[in-house]
Design a protein around this motif. Structure first.
Motif, mmCIF file in Angstrom:
data_model
loop_
_atom_site.group_PDB
_atom_site.id
_atom_site.type_symbol
_atom_site.label_atom_id
_atom_site.label_comp_id
_atom_site.label_asym_id
_atom_site.label_seq_id
_atom_site.Cartn_x
_atom_site.Cartn_y
_atom_site.Cartn_z
ATOM 1 N N GLY A 271 -11.151 1.701 -17.529
ATOM 2 C CA GLY A 271 -11.007 0.553 -16.533
ATOM 3 C C GLY A 271 -11.533 0.811 -15.085
ATOM 4 O O GLY A 271 -11.969 0.040 -14.407
ATOM 5 N N CYS B 162 -7.890 -2.422 -6.725
ATOM 6 C CA CYS B 162 -7.409 -1.281 -7.528
ATOM 7 C C CYS B 162 -5.903 -1.679 -8.240
ATOM 8 O O CYS B 162 -5.417 -0.851 -8.684
ATOM 9 N N GLN C 175 -15.139 0.524 -15.260
ATOM 10 C CA GLN C 175 -15.587 -1.185 -15.476
ATOM 11 C C GLN C 175 -15.587 -1.558 -14.246
ATOM 12 O O GLN C 175 -16.394 -2.508 -13.724
ATOM 13 N N GLN C 176 -14.690 -1.244 -13.293
ATOM 14 C CA GLN C 176 -14.441 -1.721 -12.082
ATOM 15 C C GLN C 176 -15.609 -1.448 -11.135
ATOM 16 O O GLN C 176 -16.155 -2.327 -10.016
ATOM 17 N N GLU D 2 -7.741 -7.230 -4.331
ATOM 18 C CA GLU D 2 -7.039 -6.341 -5.013
ATOM 19 C C GLU D 2 -7.737 -5.495 -5.917
ATOM 20 O O GLU D 2 -7.285 -5.325 -7.105
ATOM 21 N N ALA E 37 -5.269 -3.087 -10.928
ATOM 22 C CA ALA E 37 -5.164 -2.989 -12.226
ATOM 23 C C ALA E 37 -5.578 -1.514 -12.747
ATOM 24 O O ALA E 37 -5.605 -1.286 -13.917
ATOM 25 N N LEU E 38 -5.624 -0.668 -11.720
ATOM 26 C CA LEU E 38 -6.306 0.792 -12.095
ATOM 27 C C LEU E 38 -4.967 1.856 -12.022
ATOM 28 O O LEU E 38 -4.075 1.418 -11.538
ATOM 29 N N GLN F 150 -9.130 -8.271 -8.954
ATOM 30 C CA GLN F 150 -8.383 -7.362 -9.439
ATOM 31 C C GLN F 150 -8.562 -6.785 -10.824
ATOM 32 O O GLN F 150 -8.609 -5.450 -10.944
ATOM 33 N N ARG F 151 -8.593 -7.600 -11.849
ATOM 34 C CA ARG F 151 -9.041 -7.162 -13.239
ATOM 35 C C ARG F 151 -10.471 -6.886 -13.246
ATOM 36 O O ARG F 151 -11.385 -7.915 -13.130
ATOM 37 N N PRO F 152 -10.985 -5.856 -13.875
ATOM 38 C CA PRO F 152 -12.624 -5.708 -14.134
ATOM 39 C C PRO F 152 -12.916 -6.772 -14.989
ATOM 40 O O PRO F 152 -12.272 -7.222 -15.977
ATOM 41 N N THR F 153 -14.084 -7.336 -14.757
ATOM 42 C CA THR F 153 -14.640 -8.558 -15.521
ATOM 43 C C THR F 153 -15.997 -8.210 -15.985
ATOM 44 O O THR F 153 -17.046 -8.809 -15.643
#
Length: 273
Positions: free
Chosen positions: A168, A193, A171-172, A191, A195-196, A110-113
């Motif tokens: 963000g 998207c 990054q994803q 998920e 956090a976008l 969910q969150r880009p890493t």
């Protein structure tokens, strides 16, 4: 007239879609200690299509996704029963090479890493470790992959800048490129998207649609509109307090427009969950 109960968006019958399954889950039960997260789930994921897994929080969606590339191995209390197959490979067989498996089944969270390195290094690292490519081939693969996800023109002049300086959404897409660089067969999206912002989410959704003809994609989402926009097939998980179970699965049109189960009808209409 096409029977929505028997045809997916590619026009294949349910039997044809199942025959073309890239991933097959049979009798899957997952426990964390004494708690059951998933109970007796059987589900096929057809090749080169998008399957959305939907359902309320706590029904086992992310657990199901984690079983598909054995991220569950990283949780000491987790026990997996049943069978998951990727083609001819029994994923949970003790003889299965987990590193090779995760090359074939990439995962986006969910969150880009992004790694705390340069944009270039984020892509070089997996290719050097697992790709078996020389320097020239690595450079070509990086450009090819960044073009594939529509990021090349945005970053071509700053490949040596830190990846965390990207937006963000960028990054994803970089994280997706990092997975695609190894040429997987399956992409798991948890998920992606969530956090976008809406504009970045729309870019990622378009990218997912563009990838559907080349990859088998499984996406977990709480966003029913997103599931309806993206997916060829939909699976609804639900928990009754005794572990998440599969309530219904079928073509997107069938699940949303002609659900067989009353629980499905209540959930997709927004009356429940």
């Amino acid at each position: 007239m096409i029977d929505l109960d028997r045809r997916d968006r590619t026009g294949r019958s349910a039997d044809e879609a199942n025959a073309a399954a890239a991933l097959s889950v049979t009798g899957l039960t997952v426990r964390y200690g004494e708690s059951i997260a998933l109970r007796d789930v059987t589900l096929d994921f057809p090749a080169r299509s998008i399957t959305a897994v939907i359902g309320p929080s706590g029904c086992g969606k992310t657990t199901l996704l984690s079983c598909l590339n054995r991220l569950t191995d990283l949780i000491p209390s987790c026990r997996v029963e049943g069978q998951v197959r990727l083609g001819d490979t029994a994923i949970h067989d003790s003889r299965t090479d987990v590193v090779a498996l995760r090359r074939r089944v990439g995962m986006i969270f969910q969150r880009p890493t992004p790694f705390p390195f340069s944009i270039r290094r984020n892509l070089e690292l997996p290719l050097r470790e697992h790709g078996g490519l020389d320097k020239t081939e690595i450079a070509a693969r990086i450009e090819q992959t960044l073009r594939e996800i529509g990021l090349w023109d945005e970053v071509r002049d700053r490949l040596d800048r830190p990846a965390p300086t990207l937006s963000g959404g960028q990054q994803q897409r970089l994280c997706l490129a990092r997975a695609l660089a190894l040429r997987p067969e399956v992409i798991l999206l948890d998920e992606p998207c969530g956090a976008l912002d809406p504009i970045s989410a729309g870019v990622v959704e378009d990218l997912i649609l563009n990838l559907r003809e080349r990859y088998t994609i499984v996406i977990v989402t709480h966003n029913l509109g997103q599931a309806k926009r993206l997916a060829d097939r939909v699976a609804l998980l639900w928990s009754d307090g005794r572990g998440g179970t599969l309530i219904e699965h079928g073509s997107t049109a069938q699940v949303f427009d002609a659900p067989r189960d009353e629980l499905t009808a209540a959930y997709v209409s927004g009356r429940l969950g």
